[in-house]
Scaffold this motif. Structure first.
Motif, short mmCIF file in Angstrom:
data_model
loop_
_atom_site.label_atom_id
_atom_site.label_comp_id
_atom_site.label_asym_id
_atom_site.label_seq_id
_atom_site.Cartn_x
_atom_site.Cartn_y
_atom_site.Cartn_z
N THR A 35 -59.20 -97.85 -24.54
CA THR A 35 -59.01 -97.10 -25.77
C THR A 35 -58.91 -95.61 -25.47
OG1 THR A 35 -61.40 -96.89 -26.08
CG2 THR A 35 -60.32 -98.80 -27.08
N LYS A 36 -58.34 -94.86 -26.40
CA LYS A 36 -58.26 -93.41 -26.20
C LYS A 36 -59.65 -92.79 -26.25
CE LYS A 36 -55.43 -89.40 -27.21
NZ LYS A 36 -54.21 -88.91 -27.88
N SER A 37 -60.52 -93.33 -27.10
CA SER A 37 -61.89 -92.84 -27.16
C SER A 37 -62.59 -93.02 -25.82
CB SER A 37 -62.66 -93.58 -28.26
OG SER A 37 -64.04 -93.25 -28.23
N GLY A 41 -63.73 -90.04 -23.40
CA GLY A 41 -65.14 -90.00 -23.07
C GLY A 41 -65.36 -89.91 -21.58
N LEU A 42 -64.55 -90.63 -20.80
CA LEU A 42 -64.65 -90.56 -19.34
C LEU A 42 -64.32 -89.15 -18.85
CD1 LEU A 42 -63.39 -93.16 -16.80
CD2 LEU A 42 -62.59 -90.82 -16.59
N LEU A 43 -63.27 -88.54 -19.40
CA LEU A 43 -62.89 -87.19 -19.00
C LEU A 43 -63.96 -86.17 -19.39
CD1 LEU A 43 -59.11 -87.27 -20.01
CD2 LEU A 43 -60.09 -87.51 -17.72
N ALA A 44 -64.53 -86.34 -20.58
CA ALA A 44 -65.59 -85.43 -21.03
C ALA A 44 -66.82 -85.54 -20.15
CB ALA A 44 -65.94 -85.71 -22.49
N ALA A 45 -67.16 -86.76 -19.75
CA ALA A 45 -68.31 -86.96 -18.88
C ALA A 45 -68.07 -86.33 -17.51
CB ALA A 45 -68.61 -88.46 -18.73
N ALA A 46 -66.85 -86.46 -17.01
CA ALA A 46 -66.53 -85.86 -15.72
C ALA A 46 -66.69 -84.34 -15.76
CB ALA A 46 -65.10 -86.22 -15.31
N ASP A 57 -60.04 -79.81 -27.76
CA ASP A 57 -58.98 -79.59 -26.77
C ASP A 57 -58.52 -80.91 -26.13
OD1 ASP A 57 -61.52 -79.75 -25.62
OD2 ASP A 57 -60.88 -78.71 -23.81
N LEU A 58 -59.42 -81.89 -26.06
CA LEU A 58 -59.05 -83.17 -25.49
C LEU A 58 -58.26 -84.05 -26.47
CD1 LEU A 58 -62.36 -84.15 -23.62
CD2 LEU A 58 -60.34 -82.99 -22.70
N LEU A 59 -58.48 -83.84 -27.75
CA LEU A 59 -57.82 -84.69 -28.75
C LEU A 59 -56.31 -84.50 -28.76
CD1 LEU A 59 -60.28 -84.37 -31.78
CD2 LEU A 59 -60.25 -86.05 -29.93
N LEU A 131 -55.35 -77.28 -18.45
CA LEU A 131 -56.38 -78.25 -18.83
C LEU A 131 -56.33 -79.46 -17.90
CD1 LEU A 131 -58.58 -79.39 -20.64
CD2 LEU A 131 -56.80 -80.12 -22.25
N LEU A 132 -55.13 -79.94 -17.58
CA LEU A 132 -55.01 -81.09 -16.70
C LEU A 132 -55.59 -80.80 -15.32
CD1 LEU A 132 -51.43 -82.45 -17.54
CD2 LEU A 132 -53.63 -83.28 -18.38
N MET A 133 -55.35 -79.60 -14.79
CA MET A 133 -55.89 -79.25 -13.47
C MET A 133 -57.42 -79.17 -13.52
SD MET A 133 -53.48 -79.30 -11.35
CE MET A 133 -54.41 -78.63 -9.96
N THR A 134 -57.95 -78.72 -14.65
CA THR A 134 -59.41 -78.71 -14.82
C THR A 134 -59.95 -80.13 -14.79
OG1 THR A 134 -59.32 -76.68 -16.12
CG2 THR A 134 -61.30 -78.02 -16.33
N LEU A 135 -59.23 -81.06 -15.42
CA LEU A 135 -59.65 -82.45 -15.44
C LEU A 135 -59.53 -83.09 -14.07
CD1 LEU A 135 -58.04 -83.54 -18.84
CD2 LEU A 135 -60.45 -83.06 -18.38
N VAL A 136 -58.52 -82.71 -13.31
CA VAL A 136 -58.38 -83.21 -11.94
C VAL A 136 -59.61 -82.85 -11.12
CG1 VAL A 136 -57.13 -82.90 -9.77
CG2 VAL A 136 -55.86 -83.26 -11.88
N HIS A 137 -60.02 -81.59 -11.19
CA HIS A 137 -61.20 -81.15 -10.46
C HIS A 137 -62.44 -81.90 -10.93
CE1 HIS A 137 -64.67 -78.52 -9.53
NE2 HIS A 137 -63.99 -78.27 -8.41
N ALA A 138 -62.53 -82.13 -12.23
CA ALA A 138 -63.70 -82.83 -12.77
C ALA A 138 -63.74 -84.28 -12.29
CB ALA A 138 -63.67 -82.77 -14.30
N LEU A 139 -62.60 -84.95 -12.23
CA LEU A 139 -62.57 -86.34 -11.78
C LEU A 139 -62.91 -86.44 -10.30
CD1 LEU A 139 -59.42 -87.66 -13.67
CD2 LEU A 139 -61.81 -88.26 -14.12
#
Length: 269
Positions: A35-37, A41-46, A57-59, A131-139
């Protein structure tokens, strides 16, 4: 494909995963795909966001999900009792904040939880490059443990699938293109045992047609899995429109004799 659009690609695979959309209390269902939720949620936790933190910003991220290996449904059936033989507590509390006993007394509680076992999905997320590069680092360096729908479902590696460079070596962490374009190019992620089962049953072909669900404001289908907040006191979900597509992905199967067989060729189809 727009040259200005890039996507982050995540491989979602684990022995068990569960993406709830309807279940609550003593019955917890799972959707057939992430699901998108659950993905947000996985990205937010990372990133280390708390449940009360804003997620606006994630929505705005655009999501596409491809089913590489559907897996099978597992039901976890179990009962809960008090070892002392006392009635189970209810959800309500008294004036002192102590849980009340069930009325009439209930000594056994049945719960059922559903999981997808041995499933593999590929998710592509597009949005602002920063934002995507920030998420890459977080993952790559998650602040909190990551899970696929429930805390008891940690993902297997690799989680992040970078784009290949010209020499076949992993290069840029982002793929050029929108989610549907990218999911048509990401290699098939099915497990070795799943591939062997298809070969054994003579169902393996040179390419495999895989279902894809992508965000589309003009789409015909509606999903109610867009979170408005992860705050337990304000938790809620909105709707998003999606459309269903198919992509043909090479399997790498080398048996040319079988892969070129067309049973409808004699009919002129």
């Amino acid at each position: 494909m727009s040259g200005d659009t890039h996507s982050l690609v995540i491989r979602l695979a684990a022995p068990l995963q569960s993406w709830g959309v309807r279940g609550q209390f003593n019955r917890r269902d799972t959707a057939e795909e992430p699901t998108k939720s659950g993905i947000l949620g996985l990205l937010a936790a990372a990133q280390g966001r708390r449940r009360q933190d804003p997620i606006e910003d994630l929505l705005g991220l655009r999501l596409g999900v491809r089913i590489d290996q559907p897996g099978s449904l597992l039901r976890d059936y179990h009962t809960v009792s008090d070892y002392r033989g006392h009635p189970l507590p209810s959800a309500s509390v008294n004036a002192k904040g102590v849980q009340k006993p069930t009325s009439p007394p209930k000594h056994t509680h049945i719960t059922q939880r559903y999981y997808l076992q041995d499933a593999v999905f590929v998710a592509a997320v597009s949005g602002p490059t920063d934002l995507l590069m920030t998420l890459v680092h977080a993952l790559r360096h998650p602040a909190f443990p990551l899970s696929l729908g429930r805390r008891s479902c940690p993902p297997t590696q690799p989680l992040l699938l970078p784009a290949p460079s010209n020499d076949g070596v992993a290069g840029n962490p982002l793929w050029p293109g929108d989610p549907l374009d990218v999911l048509a190019r990401v290699p098939w992620q099915a497990s070795g045992s799943y591939r062997q089962a298809l070969e054994r049953d003579r169902r393996m072909t040179a390419t495999r047609r895989l279902p894809v669900t992508v965000d589309d404001e003009h789409g015909d289908d509606v999903r109610t899995d867009l979170p408005t907040s992860f705050d337990p006191l304000k938790r809620g979900f909105g709707m998003r429109r999606v459309r269903q597509e198919w992509v043909d992905v090479p399997t790498g199967w080398a048996d040319a004799g079988e892969q070129n067989h067309d049973p409808f060729a004699l009919l002129g189809w």
